[in-house]
Design an enzyme around this catalytic site. Structure first.
Site, PDB file in Angstrom:
ATOM      1  N   ASP A 123       0.834  -1.203   0.000  1.00  0.00           N
ATOM      2  CA  ASP A 123       0.000   0.000   0.000  1.00  0.00           C
ATOM      3  C   ASP A 123       0.869   1.252   0.000  1.00  0.00           C
ATOM      4  O   ASP A 123       2.012   1.246   0.461  1.00  0.00           O
ATOM      5  CB  ASP A 123      -0.956   0.007   1.188  1.00  0.00           C
ATOM      6  CG  ASP A 123      -0.254  -0.042   2.539  1.00  0.00           C
ATOM      7  OD1 ASP A 123       0.758  -0.761   2.658  1.00  0.00           O
ATOM      8  OD2 ASP A 123      -0.711   0.640   3.486  1.00  0.00           O
ATOM      9  N   GLU A 159       0.177  -0.906   5.949  1.00  0.00           N
ATOM     10  CA  GLU A 159       1.262  -0.264   6.700  1.00  0.00           C
ATOM     11  C   GLU A 159       1.078   1.247   6.739  1.00  0.00           C
ATOM     12  O   GLU A 159       1.339   1.879   7.754  1.00  0.00           O
ATOM     13  CB  GLU A 159       2.611  -0.614   6.072  1.00  0.00           C
ATOM     14  CG  GLU A 159       3.812  -0.359   6.986  1.00  0.00           C
ATOM     15  CD  GLU A 159       4.338   1.067   6.923  1.00  0.00           C
ATOM     16  OE1 GLU A 159       5.107   1.454   7.817  1.00  0.00           O
ATOM     17  OE2 GLU A 159       3.979   1.813   5.984  1.00  0.00           O
ATOM     18  N   GLU A 160       0.618   1.826   5.639  1.00  0.00           N
ATOM     19  CA  GLU A 160       0.449   3.272   5.561  1.00  0.00           C
ATOM     20  C   GLU A 160      -0.857   3.736   6.207  1.00  0.00           C
ATOM     21  O   GLU A 160      -1.071   4.933   6.363  1.00  0.00           O
ATOM     22  CB  GLU A 160       0.489   3.736   4.102  1.00  0.00           C
ATOM     23  CG  GLU A 160       1.795   3.458   3.372  1.00  0.00           C
ATOM     24  CD  GLU A 160       2.951   4.316   3.849  1.00  0.00           C
ATOM     25  OE1 GLU A 160       2.792   5.027   4.855  1.00  0.00           O
ATOM     26  OE2 GLU A 160       4.016   4.252   3.220  1.00  0.00           O
ATOM     27  N   GLU A 186      11.965  -0.887   4.148  1.00  0.00           N
ATOM     28  CA  GLU A 186      11.655   0.539   4.252  1.00  0.00           C
ATOM     29  C   GLU A 186      12.826   1.384   3.742  1.00  0.00           C
ATOM     30  O   GLU A 186      13.991   1.014   3.904  1.00  0.00           O
ATOM     31  CB  GLU A 186      11.354   0.915   5.704  1.00  0.00           C
ATOM     32  CG  GLU A 186      10.047   0.370   6.241  1.00  0.00           C
ATOM     33  CD  GLU A 186       8.826   1.021   5.621  1.00  0.00           C
ATOM     34  OE1 GLU A 186       8.970   2.060   4.929  1.00  0.00           O
ATOM     35  OE2 GLU A 186       7.717   0.502   5.827  1.00  0.00           O
TER      36      GLU A 186
END
Length: 378
Positions: free
Chosen positions: A71, A136-137, A165
């Site tokens: 995402d 995650e976002e 990341e």
């Protein structure tokens, strides 16, 4: 086709899918098809509207998990971008598009590195795995944290986890995150008494009442940090009050704030200190707390050593270990007892208009990931 072309092509395919959180937009299906083709066993795990999957190659031994998210954050108006955010474009040696650096470039490099490794070493020692989410976002409720719960029930605990990341500062590989600060947020309401500004004696202005306490919070030293973590940081992000007119004393003030805290202090200590300050100023208040992650640290060991050695081999850089920055899904994986590091491309353009990643860095990152896998699963 060279590794460079494979990684770039896969990154382009992933960026072209508008996977604004929590929508995966079939990114994971693309990754799964590649991984299954080279022998990974895949378990798809959907919780609510969030897509996740766990893929594993090998039958026994320590697990090296490659973790990430499909995402992305919303791109904002297309008109602000030089090229549409979900139409990946190469300019001046860089690949542009939402998610290029955070973190579809890393995902592409991980998949290609894993393909190279298992094709060359079909009977490798240990197990190589992927943990991928589309949450995650966003609120991070139905993503990695739920997969970790499932892994715990299944009795599968990764020994090492490499999160893709974007960790690098000036050059790809110059910084890896071997830990993260904790994150504790608060929603504070200070209650007053509404009234006419001409009759302040009949009201209680919560802005005036709260200001000395807020000043005390701003100036308080929460801790000194330590060798691995900077001092705990307190930041106010939103203050709201009033009715929108100039002649009404408001009845309440609302404040949002956040701590990024080190291992020198606990969430309970922070909560108690805040409430002591508010009480010392005799405020009438309500406060709600949200702990989104505890600090974690992976000290020197097999994973850090493998990452540093691979970076040195492929770039010549002596990498820097850092715990700075925001939170990541590593906060959910580390409590399993797993060694966690974050390693990815330069983070300069993440969440920005015209997000991009260097084509050369995609090639280099693939080689670095491959080198880490080889060192841990010989």
């Amino acid at each position: 086709m060279t590794t460079f072309c494979q990684t770039t092509t896969l990154a382009i395919d992933l960026i072209s899918k508008a996977s604004v959180t929590p929508n995966d937009a079939e990114c994971q299906a693309l990754m799964i098809s590649r991984l299954e083709a080279c022998g990974f066993v895949v378990k798809q795990l959907k919780y609510g509207e969030v897509d996740n999957f766990w893929a594993i190659h090998g039958n026994k031994g320590p697990i090296l998990c490659l973790a990430g998210h499909t995402d992305v954050v919303p791109p904002g108006p297309d008109s602000q971008w030089q090229s549409p955010p979900f139409e990946p474009t190469i300019r001046d040696g860089h690949l542009f598009g939402r998610g290029a650096a955070d973190m579809k470039g890393s995902l592409a490099a991980m998949v290609v590195a894993a393909e190279r490794f298992v094709i060359k070493n079909p009977n490798h020692s240990g197990r190589l795995a992927f943990l991928i989410t589309s949450d995650e976002e966003g609120p991070a409720i139905n993503g990695t944290v739920k997969v970790v719960e499932w892994l715990t029930k299944e009795g599968m605990t990764p020994t090492w986890c490499l999160v893709g990341e974007p960790s690098s500062d000036q050059k790809c590989g110059d910084t890896i995150k071997n830990g993260r600060r904790g994150s504790l947020s608060g929603e504070l309401t200070v209650n007053g008494i509404q009234g006419h500004v001409a009759y302040p004696q009949l009201a209680a202005n919560p802005i005036h009442l709260a200001t000395p306490a807020l000043n005390a919070l701003i100036n308080k030293v929460w801790d000194q940090g330590n060798t691995f973590f900077p001092p705990t940081s307190f930041q106010m992000s939103t203050i709201s009050s009033g009715t929108g007119t100039t002649n009404v004393i408001p009845g309440s003030l609302k404040l949002l704030f956040n701590f990024r805290f080190s291992t020198e202090v606990t969430p309970e200590q922070l909560k108690n200190s805040v409430q002591e300050i508010l009480n010392s100023h005799k405020l009438d208040y309500d406060i709600n707390w949200h702990l989104s992650g505890m600090p974690f640290l992976t000290d020197a060991g097999a994973l850090v050593d493998a990452a540093c050695a691979s970076i040195k081999t492929h770039t010549g850089i002596d990498t820097c270990l850092s715990t700075a920055g925001g939170t990541s899904d590593g906060r959910f994986i580390a409590p399993m007892g797993t060694q966690v590091v974050e390693l990815g491309p330069i983070n300069k353009t993440i969440h920005r208009v015209d997000e991009n990643v260097s084509i050369d860095d995609l090639q280099g990152l693939t080689a670095i990931y491959h080198g880490i896998i080889e060192r841990l699963l010989p």
